[in-house]
Scaffold this active site. Structure first.
Site: not given
Ligand code: HMG
Ligand code: MG
Length: 298
Positions: A14-15, A206, A208, A239, A248
């Site tokens: 995933r990450d 966690h 990096h 990320c 990571n």
């Molecule tokens: P948004 O644009 O604010 O959401 O996104 P929305 O509710 O307005 O929806 C916009 C569009 O997204 C719509 O589609 C929804 O249907 C779709 P459209 O009508 O435009 O075609 N949508 C989705 N589609 C699939 N799955 C969903 C979903 N939700 C809405 N769940 C949202 C908000 C959170 C969805 C968006 O900002 C997003 O997906 N962000 C991704 C963030 C992400 O994955 N980041 C990486 C992971 S975090 C990380 O890596 C850190 C971590 O490792 C820890 C660390 O290292 O610190 C965990």
């Molecule tokens: Mg991470």
């Protein structure tokens, strides 16, 4: 006191893969996850149900979860940022999910398009549906030792978000040094604050490895009794919303250190190297792990 046992959460599929330029097919991911599940790893984060416009690399997570070769003693999990994500995860058969918040307002906006408070509100519905379906929820807090937009982050802010997520129903909080800027001192200051109010058995590290500090920071966290560590095979990852964040810490590097400390993990290095070589070949590079490269060169 160091723990005698450590549970490693493998987050590479995933990450790691969410940040690779090359988007893997579902069958390539499944092969990687199956290899990882044969190493002795008990926890694997296998995908995420987020917007495919934001993170196209994770778009095939449903297919991955539908075609995995499930091992009975392995817990497979997925990231779900909102109700839509959780519904899709349930449909794909996911039994454990993670929500992700941040200790930094700017990062929360860039990563999930809402404020910290709004993110917690959004999670309410996720917790309710998860609990109705007997699904465990893990919580991530990002930017715990620094933010790409705000710079330094107060340990108190991390403790606060962590506590809120636990109170809402998370069984564990994974503290993310998203951009890998932490040092042993910053790790100590963070844990001094977070552990005032939260039991160490509820905390995971966690980290990096962007600045090459992840292992020494983990060593510091182990000294506090932290016994859950997130890492990624072959040092995959980063990320997409944290520019310059490298992968990571590599699972091979963590395992080598823990083996040397006589801390048990149940993971076999030889089998881990098979998974590491497999994914590195697909990506056309050597593993981002000194240990993997040293052992594979033998
Ligand atoms: P948004 O644009 O604010 O959401 O996104 P929305 O509710 O307005 O929806 C916009 C569009 O997204 C719509 O589609 C929804 O249907 C779709 P459209 O009508 O435009 O075609 N949508 C989705 N589609 C699939 N799955 C969903 C979903 N939700 C809405 N769940 C949202 C908000 C959170 C969805 C968006 O900002 C997003 O997906 N962000 C991704 C963030 C992400 O994955 N980041 C990486 C992971 S975090 C990380 O890596 C850190 C971590 O490792 C820890 C660390 O290292 O610190 C965990
Ligand atoms: Mg991470």
């Amino acid at each position: 006191m160091f723990p005698q046992k450590v549970s490693i959460v493998e987050v590479g599929p995933r990450d790691g893969l969410q940040n690779e330029k090359l988007a893997l097919s579902a069958s390539q991911k499944v092969e990687l996850i199956n290899l990882l599940s044969e190493t002795g790893l008990r926890r694997i984060e296998a995908g995420s149900f987020v917007s495919p416009k934001w993170v196209p690399q994770m778009a095939n997570s449903d297919e991955v979860f539908k075609t995995l070769n499930y091992q009975p003693d392995v817990q497979y999990s997925a990231l779900t940022p909102n109700l839509k994500g959780l519904e899709a995860a349930i449909e794909a058969g996911v039994k454990e999910v993670a929500v992700f918040g941040a200790a930094s307002e700017s990062f929360s906006q860039k990563n999930i398009n809402c404020s910290i408070a709004e993110s917690l509100e959004r999670f309410e519905a996720v917790f309710k549906l998860a609990s109705d379906n007997n699904i465990k929820v893990r919580g991530y807090v990002s930017c715990v030792m620094g933010c790409p937009y705000e710079g330094s982050i107060e340990p108190k802010a991390v403790a606060q978000v962590s506590k809120s997520l636990l109170d809402m129903g998370c069984y564990e909080i994974s503290l993310g040094d998203t951009i890998g800027v932490g040092t042993p001192k910053a790790t100590s200051l963070l844990l001094d604050e977070v552990l005032k109010d939260i039991g160490v058995n509820k905390i995971a590290a966690h980290f990096h490895d962007t600045y090459g500090q992840a292992l020494v920071n983990l060593y510091t966290a182990l000294g506090y009794g932290v016994s859950t560590i997130d890492s990624a095979v072959a040092g995959l990852g980063g990320c997409p919303y944290a520019k310059g964040a490298s992968g990571n810490v590599a699972t091979e590097d963590v395992l080598y250190m823990l083996n040397g400390m006589e801390v048990s993990t149940g993971i076999e290095m030889d089998k881990l190297l098979v998974a590491s070589s497999f994914i590195s070949k697909i990506l056309g590079r050597s593993p981002v792990s000194k240990v993997a490269n040293a052992l594979l060169a033998k």
